[in-house]
Motif scaffolding. Structure first.
Motif, PDB file in Angstrom:
ATOM      1  N   VAL A 143       0.804  -1.003   0.089  1.00 57.05           N
ATOM      2  CA  VAL A 143       0.133  -0.107  -0.146  1.00 57.05           C
ATOM      3  C   VAL A 143       1.030   1.051  -0.012  1.00 57.05           C
ATOM      4  O   VAL A 143       0.749   2.290  -0.797  1.00 57.05           O
ATOM      5  N   ALA A 144       1.969   1.052   0.791  1.00 60.09           N
ATOM      6  CA  ALA A 144       2.885   2.404   0.761  1.00 60.09           C
ATOM      7  C   ALA A 144       3.632   2.757  -0.571  1.00 60.09           C
ATOM      8  O   ALA A 144       3.528   3.854  -0.991  1.00 60.09           O
ATOM      9  N   ALA A 145       3.981   1.437  -0.923  1.00 60.28           N
ATOM     10  CA  ALA A 145       4.590   1.772  -2.409  1.00 60.28           C
ATOM     11  C   ALA A 145       3.685   2.171  -3.510  1.00 60.28           C
ATOM     12  O   ALA A 145       3.926   3.221  -4.188  1.00 60.28           O
ATOM     13  N   ALA A 146       2.680   1.687  -3.409  1.00 57.64           N
ATOM     14  CA  ALA A 146       1.654   2.290  -4.450  1.00 57.64           C
ATOM     15  C   ALA A 146       1.119   3.858  -4.370  1.00 57.64           C
ATOM     16  O   ALA A 146       1.134   4.374  -5.108  1.00 57.64           O
ATOM     17  N   ILE A 147       0.994   3.985  -2.934  1.00 56.85           N
ATOM     18  CA  ILE A 147       0.744   5.535  -2.471  1.00 56.85           C
ATOM     19  C   ILE A 147       2.012   6.398  -3.138  1.00 56.85           C
ATOM     20  O   ILE A 147       1.879   7.494  -3.780  1.00 56.85           O
ATOM     21  N   GLY A 148       3.183   5.706  -2.899  1.00 52.35           N
ATOM     22  CA  GLY A 148       4.376   6.397  -3.325  1.00 52.35           C
ATOM     23  C   GLY A 148       4.633   6.659  -4.754  1.00 52.35           C
ATOM     24  O   GLY A 148       4.839   7.728  -5.240  1.00 52.35           O
ATOM     25  N   ILE A 149       4.172   5.605  -5.518  1.00 44.62           N
ATOM     26  CA  ILE A 149       4.178   5.663  -6.846  1.00 44.62           C
ATOM     27  C   ILE A 149       3.184   6.747  -7.418  1.00 44.62           C
ATOM     28  O   ILE A 149       3.721   7.578  -8.377  1.00 44.62           O
ATOM     29  N   LEU A 150       1.833   6.577  -7.020  1.00 45.42           N
ATOM     30  CA  LEU A 150       0.972   7.538  -7.725  1.00 45.42           C
ATOM     31  C   LEU A 150       1.196   9.146  -7.124  1.00 45.42           C
ATOM     32  O   LEU A 150       0.864   9.861  -7.925  1.00 45.42           O
ATOM     33  N   ALA A 151       1.746   9.210  -5.812  1.00 47.28           N
ATOM     34  CA  ALA A 151       2.319  10.687  -5.680  1.00 47.28           C
ATOM     35  C   ALA A 151       3.574  10.932  -6.495  1.00 47.28           C
ATOM     36  O   ALA A 151       3.742  12.174  -6.790  1.00 47.28           O
ATOM     37  N   GLY A 152       4.493  10.024  -6.599  1.00 46.97           N
ATOM     38  CA  GLY A 152       5.736  10.529  -7.162  1.00 46.97           C
ATOM     39  C   GLY A 152       5.674  10.715  -8.845  1.00 46.97           C
ATOM     40  O   GLY A 152       6.533  11.451  -9.299  1.00 46.97           O
ATOM     41  N   ILE A 153       4.663  10.225  -9.292  1.00 49.16           N
ATOM     42  CA  ILE A 153       4.494  10.442 -10.873  1.00 49.16           C
ATOM     43  C   ILE A 153       4.404  11.859 -11.132  1.00 49.16           C
ATOM     44  O   ILE A 153       4.789  12.467 -12.400  1.00 49.16           O
ATOM     45  N   PHE A 154       3.885  12.524 -10.166  1.00 44.44           N
ATOM     46  CA  PHE A 154       4.039  14.237 -10.563  1.00 44.44           C
ATOM     47  C   PHE A 154       5.337  14.948 -10.370  1.00 44.44           C
ATOM     48  O   PHE A 154       5.259  16.016 -10.907  1.00 44.44           O
ATOM     49  N   LEU A 155       6.013  14.181  -9.882  1.00 47.31           N
ATOM     50  CA  LEU A 155       7.613  14.741  -9.987  1.00 47.31           C
ATOM     51  C   LEU A 155       8.140  14.199 -11.130  1.00 47.31           C
ATOM     52  O   LEU A 155       9.375  14.942 -11.599  1.00 47.31           O
ATOM     53  N   VAL A 156       7.841  13.521 -12.061  1.00 49.32           N
ATOM     54  CA  VAL A 156       8.362  12.980 -13.289  1.00 49.32           C
ATOM     55  C   VAL A 156       8.142  14.004 -14.484  1.00 49.32           C
ATOM     56  O   VAL A 156       6.805  14.291 -14.962  1.00 49.32           O
ATOM     57  N   PRO A 157       9.352  14.372 -15.075  1.00 46.80           N
ATOM     58  CA  PRO A 157       9.095  15.418 -16.249  1.00 46.80           C
ATOM     59  C   PRO A 157       8.276  14.710 -17.460  1.00 46.80           C
ATOM     60  O   PRO A 157       8.340  13.475 -17.671  1.00 46.80           O
ATOM     61  N   VAL A 158       7.405  15.545 -18.129  1.00 43.96           N
ATOM     62  CA  VAL A 158       6.777  15.261 -19.258  1.00 43.96           C
ATOM     63  C   VAL A 158       7.671  15.937 -20.443  1.00 43.96           C
ATOM     64  O   VAL A 158       8.407  16.750 -20.262  1.00 43.96           O
TER      65      VAL A 158
ATOM     66  N   ASN B 208       1.042   9.516 -16.571  1.00 44.46           N
ATOM     67  CA  ASN B 208       0.064   9.068 -15.204  1.00 44.46           C
ATOM     68  C   ASN B 208      -0.672   7.657 -15.335  1.00 44.46           C
ATOM     69  O   ASN B 208      -0.828   6.925 -14.719  1.00 44.46           O
ATOM     70  N   THR B 209      -0.691   7.558 -16.739  1.00 44.83           N
ATOM     71  CA  THR B 209      -1.111   5.884 -16.992  1.00 44.83           C
ATOM     72  C   THR B 209       0.107   4.829 -16.419  1.00 44.83           C
ATOM     73  O   THR B 209      -0.379   3.865 -16.156  1.00 44.83           O
ATOM     74  N   LEU B 210       1.299   5.152 -16.719  1.00 49.56           N
ATOM     75  CA  LEU B 210       2.459   4.428 -16.329  1.00 49.56           C
ATOM     76  C   LEU B 210       2.373   4.393 -14.757  1.00 49.56           C
ATOM     77  O   LEU B 210       2.459   3.311 -14.147  1.00 49.56           O
ATOM     78  N   GLY B 211       1.858   5.341 -14.138  1.00 50.06           N
ATOM     79  CA  GLY B 211       2.037   5.495 -12.722  1.00 50.06           C
ATOM     80  C   GLY B 211       0.947   4.537 -12.068  1.00 50.06           C
ATOM     81  O   GLY B 211       1.030   3.705 -11.273  1.00 50.06           O
ATOM     82  N   VAL B 212      -0.253   4.629 -12.788  1.00 50.96           N
ATOM     83  CA  VAL B 212      -1.338   3.712 -12.458  1.00 50.96           C
ATOM     84  C   VAL B 212      -1.218   2.277 -12.454  1.00 50.96           C
ATOM     85  O   VAL B 212      -1.454   1.471 -11.748  1.00 50.96           O
ATOM     86  N   LEU B 213      -0.332   1.920 -13.864  1.00 51.40           N
ATOM     87  CA  LEU B 213       0.051   0.446 -13.941  1.00 51.40           C
ATOM     88  C   LEU B 213       0.982   0.097 -13.208  1.00 51.40           C
ATOM     89  O   LEU B 213       0.410  -1.021 -12.543  1.00 51.40           O
ATOM     90  N   LEU B 214       1.980   0.621 -12.624  1.00 50.37           N
ATOM     91  CA  LEU B 214       3.008   0.193 -11.955  1.00 50.37           C
ATOM     92  C   LEU B 214       2.353   0.060 -10.418  1.00 50.37           C
ATOM     93  O   LEU B 214       2.290  -0.828  -9.765  1.00 50.37           O
ATOM     94  N   ALA B 215       1.318   1.005 -10.171  1.00 49.34           N
ATOM     95  CA  ALA B 215       0.638   0.919  -8.696  1.00 49.34           C
ATOM     96  C   ALA B 215      -0.140  -0.331  -8.751  1.00 49.34           C
ATOM     97  O   ALA B 215      -0.200  -0.944  -7.504  1.00 49.34           O
ATOM     98  N   VAL B 216      -1.044  -0.502  -9.485  1.00 47.43           N
ATOM     99  CA  VAL B 216      -1.882  -1.657  -9.642  1.00 47.43           C
ATOM    100  C   VAL B 216      -1.122  -2.870  -9.734  1.00 47.43           C
ATOM    101  O   VAL B 216      -1.253  -3.893  -9.075  1.00 47.43           O
ATOM    102  N   ILE B 217       0.196  -3.110 -10.576  1.00 45.08           N
ATOM    103  CA  ILE B 217       1.171  -4.196 -10.238  1.00 45.08           C
ATOM    104  C   ILE B 217       1.503  -4.379  -9.022  1.00 45.08           C
ATOM    105  O   ILE B 217       1.360  -5.586  -8.471  1.00 45.08           O
ATOM    106  N   VAL B 218       1.969  -3.476  -8.256  1.00 45.19           N
ATOM    107  CA  VAL B 218       2.372  -3.655  -6.924  1.00 45.19           C
ATOM    108  C   VAL B 218       1.267  -4.031  -6.041  1.00 45.19           C
ATOM    109  O   VAL B 218       1.592  -5.036  -5.026  1.00 45.19           O
ATOM    110  N   LEU B 219       0.238  -3.608  -6.121  1.00 43.19           N
ATOM    111  CA  LEU B 219      -1.021  -4.013  -5.225  1.00 43.19           C
ATOM    112  C   LEU B 219      -1.569  -5.216  -5.359  1.00 43.19           C
ATOM    113  O   LEU B 219      -1.704  -6.112  -4.540  1.00 43.19           O
ATOM    114  N   LEU B 220      -1.262  -5.783  -6.572  1.00 42.00           N
ATOM    115  CA  LEU B 220      -1.648  -7.341  -7.015  1.00 42.00           C
ATOM    116  C   LEU B 220      -0.507  -8.127  -6.589  1.00 42.00           C
ATOM    117  O   LEU B 220      -1.083  -9.335  -6.000  1.00 42.00           O
ATOM    118  N   VAL B 221       0.677  -8.010  -6.704  1.00 48.57           N
ATOM    119  CA  VAL B 221       1.774  -8.870  -6.388  1.00 48.57           C
ATOM    120  C   VAL B 221       1.932  -8.881  -4.806  1.00 48.57           C
ATOM    121  O   VAL B 221       1.976 -10.035  -4.460  1.00 48.57           O
TER     122      VAL B 221
END
Length: 482
Positions: free
Chosen positions: A24-39, A49-62
């Protein structure tokens, strides 16, 4: 103080609880951290943002931080609120895909088979032919599982035989021999099931998902018969090899032919001597569905999911031919599988529409690559198997890689259909470690340890890489893809 088993369970629950909190902590960190990633031009905000959601979902599933169904439903909300798509309809687009209804129908077909003795009768026939020793008996079980898995889900095909194997193991007097044989049988069972899933599009929802993503991204498709020509030869070569590897590495203990025959006689007494009317009816419906699936290669009107739903409805007819009730059917459905597939298709659609697929293609695939179909398919197969290690959720991997794989294929002159076929065929063989649903079913019986499985399965995956690299381009040329 409690028993040793209770103490072990408490310790395991504590470890699981810590992992869930970390997830849960890692997923929250990913979703919050994506806003720091330059576009940038090649990596716009929706793609990031799609990449962030994908990574967060994978972490929660695994990490199993939240129930699987909740994670999947929540992912649609993430796609909308993080503006990965322009509308709420886009966030839920996966739930309108025909693949989901194919999944629903496949559970009903599996339930219909368990209501009659077709599978058990077929197995016993092979056991009478191959049942002289435990090694041949293991091949018989693998063969039946593989064939059954070509028309129903991998999960259901494996689930049919787990109780049969556990009952057969009681014939052993020595605990060491029982454990050794259980390890061989319980590792070979999910492997055979997943190999069988390659044989037809109906053999696995992953195949239908891969084809649907190909259609969405390119407008092309892989006809039912073409997939069979791709998958059946691979399965026919992989199954005996898998059996030989499992026998050599895990060495099931011998058992007297007398005991094996006693088991066969006991199982024979449990079912009618002749096929019942319902057994014949179920077989007839399945054969009719197979004929229509094959005809769909030339008659697009015979869409696979629609044919499967129609066939399912025939098991509910009133009178003596009724195979199951609506309550029986709903009990057989895995809601988790339904929402997992729906959410992964939705994420896959956003990966394509947001521009993330183009960015991922540049990251995962080399900018320059030999224009060789054999090397291209080989590279894809190796990449897919490697990515199944950190992402052992095959629907997620297919949804994530479909568009980048298609882009890579276009760059090297490889037909997109062949690249997507390689993606689906390899994703079906997610058994390097027992983390996918099918091997988890046998792993939880306690018959083997986590790192017992790769002792055999790594060689099977390497064989599939070699076979697919040679067979797919050759058959692709014969079928006119080049």
């Amino acid at each position: 103080m409690g028993t040793e088993e209770e103490k072990f369970e408490i310790i395991e629950n504590g470890k699981a609880g810590k992992l869930q909190i970390i997830g849960v902590a890692a997923a929250i960190g990913i979703l919050a951290g994506i806003f720091l990633v330059p576009v940038g031009e090649n990596f716009p905000v929706p793609a990031r943002n799609t990449l962030g959601v994908l990574l967060a979902v994978i972490v929660l599933l695994v990490t199993e931080a939240l129930p699987l169904g909740i994670v999947c439903l929540m992912s649609a909300a993430f796609l909308y609120f993080f503006r990965c798509t322009d509308s709420v309809q886009g966030a839920f687009s996966g739930y309108t895909n025909p693949t989901l209804f194919f999944v629903l129908a496949s559970y009903g077909i599996s339930s219909a088979l368990t209501k009659v003795s077709v599978t058990r009768r077929f197995l016993l026939a092979l056991m009478r032919r191959f049942g002289q020793n435990t090694r041949r008996l293991m091949f018989a079980i693998m063969l039946v599982t593989c064939l059954l898995s070509s028309v129903i889900s991998n999960v259901a095909a494996a689930a049919v035989f787990i109780p049969m194997i556990l009952e057969f193991l009681d014939a052993y007097d020595s605990p060491e021999e029982r454990h050794r044989t259980a390890r061989a049988y319980m590792i070979s069972l999910p492997v055979a099931s997943m190999i069988g899933g390659m044989m037809t599009p109906a053999g696995s929802a992953l195949n239908v998902l891969a084809v649907s993503l190909l259609e969405k991204n390119t407008g092309q498709t892989i006809p039912f018969v073409h997939w069979m020509l791709f998958g059946i030869p691979l399965a026919c070569a992989a199954l005996p090899f898998a059996w030989a590897v499992c026998v050599r590495i895990f060495q099931p203990a011998p058992l007297s032919e007398e005991k094996i025959q006693a088991y066969i006689r006991r199982e024979t007494r449990r079912m009618p001597e002749k096929m019942s009317r319902k057994e014949k009816y179920v077989l007839t419906v399945l054969l009719a569905m197979m004929v229509l699936w094959i005809l769909s290669s030339w008659v697009p009107f015979l869409q696979i999911a629609a044919v499967t739903l129609l066939g399912l409805s025939l098991f509910f007819l009133p009178g003596k031919l009724r195979i199951m009730s609506w309550r029986d059917y709903t009990k057989s459905i895995s809601f988790e599988a339904f929402v997992l597939m729906g959410s992964m298709i939705s994420i896959g659609n956003c990966i394509s529409s947001s521009g993330l697929s183009d960015w991922m293609s540049g990251i995962l695939f080399p900018s320059s690559f030999p224009a060789s179909p054999v090397l291209g398919i080989g590279f894809l197969c190796i990449l897919i198997f490697l990515m199944l290690i950190p992402i052992p959720v095959a629907p997620a991997l297919i949804s994530m890689l479909a568009a980048p794989v298609i882009g890579f294929a276009a760059r090297i002159g490889l037909p997109p259909a062949l690249a997507v076929a390689a993606l689906g065929l390899c994703a079906n063989n997610c058994y390097l470690l027992p983390l996918d649903t099918v091997p988890l079913m046998t792993f939880t019986t306690g018959s083997y340890k986590m790192f017992d499985m790769p002792k055999a399965t790594v060689w099977i995956q390497l064989l599939i890489v070699a076979l697919a690299s040679l067979w797919l381009p050759a058959m692709g040329k014969l079928l006119g893809y080049f």
